[in-house]
Design an enzyme around this catalytic site. Structure first.
Site, PDB file in Angstrom:
ATOM      1  N   LYS A 188     -11.326  21.154  21.656  1.00 42.86           N
ATOM      2  CA  LYS A 188     -10.589  21.868  20.605  1.00 42.86           C
ATOM      3  C   LYS A 188      -9.689  22.916  21.242  1.00 42.86           C
ATOM      4  CE  LYS A 188     -10.522  23.810  16.097  1.00 42.86           C
ATOM      5  NZ  LYS A 188     -11.133  23.994  14.810  1.00 42.86           N
ATOM      6  N   ARG A 244      -2.602  18.768  16.840  1.00 39.54           N
ATOM      7  CA  ARG A 244      -3.751  19.428  16.190  1.00 39.54           C
ATOM      8  C   ARG A 244      -4.200  18.645  14.957  1.00 39.54           C
ATOM      9  NH1 ARG A 244      -5.365  25.767  15.196  1.00 39.54           N
ATOM     10  NH2 ARG A 244      -7.331  25.255  14.186  1.00 39.54           N
ATOM     11  N   GLU A 300     -18.785  16.357  13.240  1.00 37.97           N
ATOM     12  CA  GLU A 300     -17.574  16.898  13.889  1.00 37.97           C
ATOM     13  C   GLU A 300     -17.619  16.647  15.398  1.00 37.97           C
ATOM     14  OE1 GLU A 300     -15.002  17.957  12.185  1.00 37.97           O
ATOM     15  OE2 GLU A 300     -15.637  19.073  10.406  1.00 37.97           O
ATOM     16  N   LYS A 308      -8.126  28.795  12.188  1.00 41.30           N
ATOM     17  CA  LYS A 308      -7.862  28.453  10.791  1.00 41.30           C
ATOM     18  C   LYS A 308      -8.822  29.259   9.930  1.00 41.30           C
ATOM     19  CE  LYS A 308      -5.928  23.821  10.927  1.00 41.30           C
ATOM     20  NZ  LYS A 308      -6.154  22.390  10.593  1.00 41.30           N
ATOM     21  N   ARG A 331      -2.846  44.114   6.768  1.00 40.59           N
ATOM     22  CA  ARG A 331      -1.997  43.162   7.507  1.00 40.59           C
ATOM     23  C   ARG A 331      -2.598  42.709   8.827  1.00 40.59           C
ATOM     24  NH1 ARG A 331       2.270  46.617   5.627  1.00 40.59           N
ATOM     25  NH2 ARG A 331       3.070  45.699   3.720  1.00 40.59           N
ATOM     26  N   HIS A 347     -10.661  13.759   7.493  1.00 38.96           N
ATOM     27  CA  HIS A 347     -10.603  14.896   6.569  1.00 38.96           C
ATOM     28  C   HIS A 347      -9.781  14.606   5.312  1.00 38.96           C
ATOM     29  CE1 HIS A 347     -12.413  16.913   9.929  1.00 38.96           C
ATOM     30  NE2 HIS A 347     -12.382  18.098   9.365  1.00 38.96           N
ATOM     31  N   HIS A 358     -19.484  19.494   4.105  1.00 37.58           N
ATOM     32  CA  HIS A 358     -18.200  19.172   4.739  1.00 37.58           C
ATOM     33  C   HIS A 358     -18.380  18.077   5.809  1.00 37.58           C
ATOM     34  CE1 HIS A 358     -14.192  19.789   6.368  1.00 37.58           C
ATOM     35  NE2 HIS A 358     -14.723  19.921   7.570  1.00 37.58           N
ATOM     36  N   ASN A 372      -8.124  16.453  12.224  1.00 34.83           N
ATOM     37  CA  ASN A 372      -8.402  16.161  10.815  1.00 34.83           C
ATOM     38  C   ASN A 372      -8.803  14.711  10.591  1.00 34.83           C
ATOM     39  OD1 ASN A 372      -7.764  18.803   9.977  1.00 34.83           O
ATOM     40  ND2 ASN A 372      -5.585  18.310  10.109  1.00 34.83           N
ATOM     41  N   HIS A 404     -11.867  15.569   2.411  1.00 38.48           N
ATOM     42  CA  HIS A 404     -11.530  16.656   1.475  1.00 38.48           C
ATOM     43  C   HIS A 404     -11.474  16.129   0.042  1.00 38.48           C
ATOM     44  CE1 HIS A 404      -9.608  19.555   4.645  1.00 38.48           C
ATOM     45  NE2 HIS A 404     -10.919  19.576   4.655  1.00 38.48           N
ATOM     46  N   GLU A 416      -0.446  23.352  14.259  1.00 36.61           N
ATOM     47  CA  GLU A 416      -0.554  21.995  13.729  1.00 36.61           C
ATOM     48  C   GLU A 416       0.806  21.353  13.409  1.00 36.61           C
ATOM     49  OE1 GLU A 416      -4.138  21.299  11.409  1.00 36.61           O
ATOM     50  OE2 GLU A 416      -2.982  19.891  10.198  1.00 36.61           O
TER      51      GLU A 416
HETATM   52  P1  NAD Z   1     -21.975  26.743   5.765  1.00 34.59           P
HETATM   53  O1  NAD Z   1     -21.232  27.863   6.334  1.00 34.59           O
HETATM   54  O2  NAD Z   1     -22.047  26.613   4.294  1.00 34.59           O
HETATM   55  O3  NAD Z   1     -23.451  26.754   6.351  1.00 34.59           O
HETATM   56  C1  NAD Z   1     -24.342  25.771   5.939  1.00 34.59           C
HETATM   57  C2  NAD Z   1     -25.665  26.333   5.416  1.00 34.59           C
HETATM   58  O4  NAD Z   1     -26.500  26.656   6.519  1.00 34.59           O
HETATM   59  C3  NAD Z   1     -25.546  27.607   4.601  1.00 34.59           C
HETATM   60  O5  NAD Z   1     -26.509  27.583   3.573  1.00 34.59           O
HETATM   61  C4  NAD Z   1     -25.898  28.692   5.609  1.00 34.59           C
HETATM   62  O6  NAD Z   1     -26.406  29.876   5.013  1.00 34.59           O
HETATM   63  C5  NAD Z   1     -26.956  28.007   6.422  1.00 34.59           C
HETATM   64  N1  NAD Z   1     -27.072  28.461   7.800  1.00 34.59           N
HETATM   65  C6  NAD Z   1     -26.060  28.742   8.652  1.00 34.59           C
HETATM   66  N2  NAD Z   1     -26.545  28.982   9.875  1.00 34.59           N
HETATM   67  C7  NAD Z   1     -27.889  28.876   9.780  1.00 34.59           C
HETATM   68  C8  NAD Z   1     -28.942  29.052  10.714  1.00 34.59           C
HETATM   69  N3  NAD Z   1     -28.713  29.275  11.997  1.00 34.59           N
HETATM   70  N4  NAD Z   1     -30.210  28.928  10.281  1.00 34.59           N
HETATM   71  C9  NAD Z   1     -30.457  28.623   8.966  1.00 34.59           C
HETATM   72  N5  NAD Z   1     -29.510  28.431   8.050  1.00 34.59           N
HETATM   73  C10 NAD Z   1     -28.235  28.569   8.463  1.00 34.59           C
HETATM   74  O7  NAD Z   1     -21.412  25.323   6.292  1.00 34.59           O
HETATM   75  P2  NAD Z   1     -20.737  24.865   7.666  1.00 34.59           P
HETATM   76  O8  NAD Z   1     -21.020  23.406   7.741  1.00 34.59           O
HETATM   77  O9  NAD Z   1     -21.092  25.742   8.787  1.00 34.59           O
HETATM   78  O10 NAD Z   1     -19.187  25.080   7.381  1.00 34.59           O
HETATM   79  C11 NAD Z   1     -18.497  24.319   6.434  1.00 34.59           C
HETATM   80  C12 NAD Z   1     -17.207  25.036   6.113  1.00 34.59           C
HETATM   81  O11 NAD Z   1     -16.422  25.157   7.293  1.00 34.59           O
HETATM   82  C13 NAD Z   1     -16.360  24.311   5.102  1.00 34.59           C
HETATM   83  O12 NAD Z   1     -15.895  25.244   4.152  1.00 34.59           O
HETATM   84  C14 NAD Z   1     -15.197  23.769   5.906  1.00 34.59           C
HETATM   85  O13 NAD Z   1     -14.018  23.667   5.172  1.00 34.59           O
HETATM   86  C15 NAD Z   1     -15.088  24.811   6.991  1.00 34.59           C
HETATM   87  N6  NAD Z   1     -14.452  24.335   8.223  1.00 34.59           N
HETATM   88  C16 NAD Z   1     -13.474  25.102   8.750  1.00 34.59           C
HETATM   89  C17 NAD Z   1     -12.879  24.720   9.933  1.00 34.59           C
HETATM   90  C18 NAD Z   1     -11.848  25.610  10.560  1.00 34.59           C
HETATM   91  O14 NAD Z   1     -11.197  25.173  11.516  1.00 34.59           O
HETATM   92  N7  NAD Z   1     -11.697  26.821  10.113  1.00 34.59           N
HETATM   93  C19 NAD Z   1     -13.285  23.554  10.587  1.00 34.59           C
HETATM   94  C20 NAD Z   1     -14.301  22.784  10.005  1.00 34.59           C
HETATM   95  C21 NAD Z   1     -14.889  23.198   8.818  1.00 34.59           C
HETATM   96  N1  GLY Z   2     -10.796  21.666  11.916  1.00 32.99           N
HETATM   97  C1  GLY Z   2      -9.433  21.311  12.095  1.00 32.99           C
HETATM   98  C2  GLY Z   2      -8.655  22.315  12.864  1.00 32.99           C
HETATM   99  O1  GLY Z   2      -9.135  23.333  13.263  1.00 32.99           O
HETATM  100  O2  GLY Z   2      -7.482  22.099  13.087  1.00 32.99           O
END
Ligand code: NAD
Ligand code: GLY
Length: 363
Positions: A224, A238, A182, A140, A118, A245, A262, A242, A249, A234
């Site tokens: 942010k 917030r 972003e 998130k 939890r 998005h 993404h 998006n 998405h 949100e």
């Molecule tokens: P990712 O986590 O897949 O990383 C991208 C690639 O880069 C991967 O292959 C990873 O292994 C590699 N990598 C990461 N750091 C590296 C480094 N320093 N050197 C070499 N390679 C490296 O992709 P991302 O773009 O970081 O994240 C996308 C995800 O984040 C999506 O699933 C999206 O939905 C999510 N997201 C979440 C939020 C949130 O608020 N939680 C906001 C935006 C996006």
């Molecule tokens: N990436 C959108 C949020 O964090 O609300």
């Protein structure tokens, strides 16, 4: 270059985001947020050989878990493998989970932290630009479902975020650009002068100038943090975060997770949202053109992939988390720096945007 710290102000759950070079060597940044108990650093097979040893040596008793790399592994099954490890090795409520990776590792590990026993202590070491400016901040967490992006999740804030800008040196070019999408988003929703700054500094940002990248991360995190502090769950502003998005998405879901990054899907989605805003008479053609131009100049897609039918967009967008009672909620622009959320979009106008943007894509 000095370390900069942005605070996410959430009362007793407030936390710092440290940004700067060399932070993977700074155990004193992490120490105040570790529990008395054990630590599990969760990363992936790409990042493990690069940074895992350094991060796990920051705490006295640290175990490690290496997951497969990729958006297609952002699933409940992968979260389950984290639970399996935690339970098999008898981790208790004093556990700290550390996410070392991009948004995928951060979102999966955060969800495991939110739900294991939890809720256990959670810390983020974001390693992509996208994770440093967006996903590691704001709480998130979650995973994808075959029927929709990020459909299973929880709001669960980290205790601290440590964004070492040196790690961006090993980030593939395409991932850097996806993160810049972003960054552009923050300018479009709320900070017009930041768009001027991005246009001016584009070549040096693409060349990974460390000072400019740090500044772009600081400004993005500041924005942010302010938005999350006002609207953590949100209920209102917030949703601005998006922008692009709802379309994005749909692109990611329709194309199969991981085929469009993404940030790339968000980039094309922001052009589509601008087109729709222009058709509603809210955004001038000149501003819509300026948005498309900066996205293209940063090497990002300005049109969706060719293979998605209009009906497919509608089906996916209607199951978006923001949709209510059969209406799609769009984040749109009433000018550069002025986001607005609206569900009052005529289907005919949306159809025009989908057709116009589809006509731009490569055959
Ligand atoms: P990712 O986590 O897949 O990383 C991208 C690639 O880069 C991967 O292959 C990873 O292994 C590699 N990598 C990461 N750091 C590296 C480094 N320093 N050197 C070499 N390679 C490296 O992709 P991302 O773009 O970081 O994240 C996308 C995800 O984040 C999506 O699933 C999206 O939905 C999510 N997201 C979440 C939020 C949130 O608020 N939680 C906001 C935006 C996006
Ligand atoms: N990436 C959108 C949020 O964090 O609300």
């Amino acid at each position: 270059m000095t370390t900069q710290t942005v605070t996410v102000d959430l009362g007793t759950r407030s936390y710092p985001i440290h940004i700067g070079p060399g932070l993977l060597n700074r155990s004193e940044l992490l120490a105040p947020f570790l529990q008395q108990g054990r630590t599990l650093v969760v990363t992936n097979e790409t990042l493990a050989p690069l940074y895992l040893e350094r991060v796990s040596s920051l705490s006295a008793s640290s175990d490690t878990l290496i997951l497969p790399d990729g958006e297609k592994y952002k699933t409940l099954h992968t979260v389950s493998t984290i639970y399996d490890r935690l339970l098999a090795d008898k981790f208790d409520r004093n556990t700290t989970l550390i996410a070392l990776g991009g948004g995928v590792i951060g979102d999966i590990t955060g969800f495991a932290a939110a739900t294991f026993l939890r809720g256990v202590n959670f810390i983020q070491f974001p390693t992509t630009l996208l994770a440093q400016v967006d996903s590691s901040v704001g709480g998130k967490t979650g995973v994808n479902h075959p029927l929709g992006k990020n459909m299973i999740g929880a709001f669960y804030q980290p205790r601290c975020v440590i964004a070492d800008t040196d790690v961006l040196g090993s980030l593939p070019e395409r991932e850097l650009k996806a993160g810049l999408a972003e960054v552009i988003k923050y300018a479009l929703i709320n900070q017009a002068e930041f768009l001027d700054w991005l246009e001016l500094n584009r070549p040096r940002l693409l060349d990974r100038d460390p000072g400019l990248l740090s500044e772009a991360i600081r400004v993005s995190c500041q924005q942010k943090a302010e938005i999350v502090a006002k609207d953590e769950r949100e209920g209102g502003i917030r949703a601005w975060l998006n922008l692009g998005h709802t379309f994005g998405h749909a692109i990611e879901t329709a194309m199969g997770y991981g085929n469009w990054l993404h940030g790339e899907a968000v980039a094309a989605g922001m052009v589509m949202a601008s087109d729709l805003s222009m058709r509603l008479g809210w955004l001038s053609a000149a501003d819509a053109y300026r948005i498309k131009k900066i996205i293209r100049d940063f090497g990002l897609p300005v049109a969706p992939p060719a293979d998605i039918e209009e009906q497919q967009y509608l089906d996916i967008m209607l199951s978006d988390k923001k949709a209510r009672a059969g209406r799609i909620n769009f984040v749109l622009l009433q000018g550069i720096g002025k986001a607005i959320v609206s569900s009052e979009v005529e289907p005919a106008l949306l159809g025009q945007t989908l057709q116009a943007c589809n006509a731009l894509c490569e055959p």
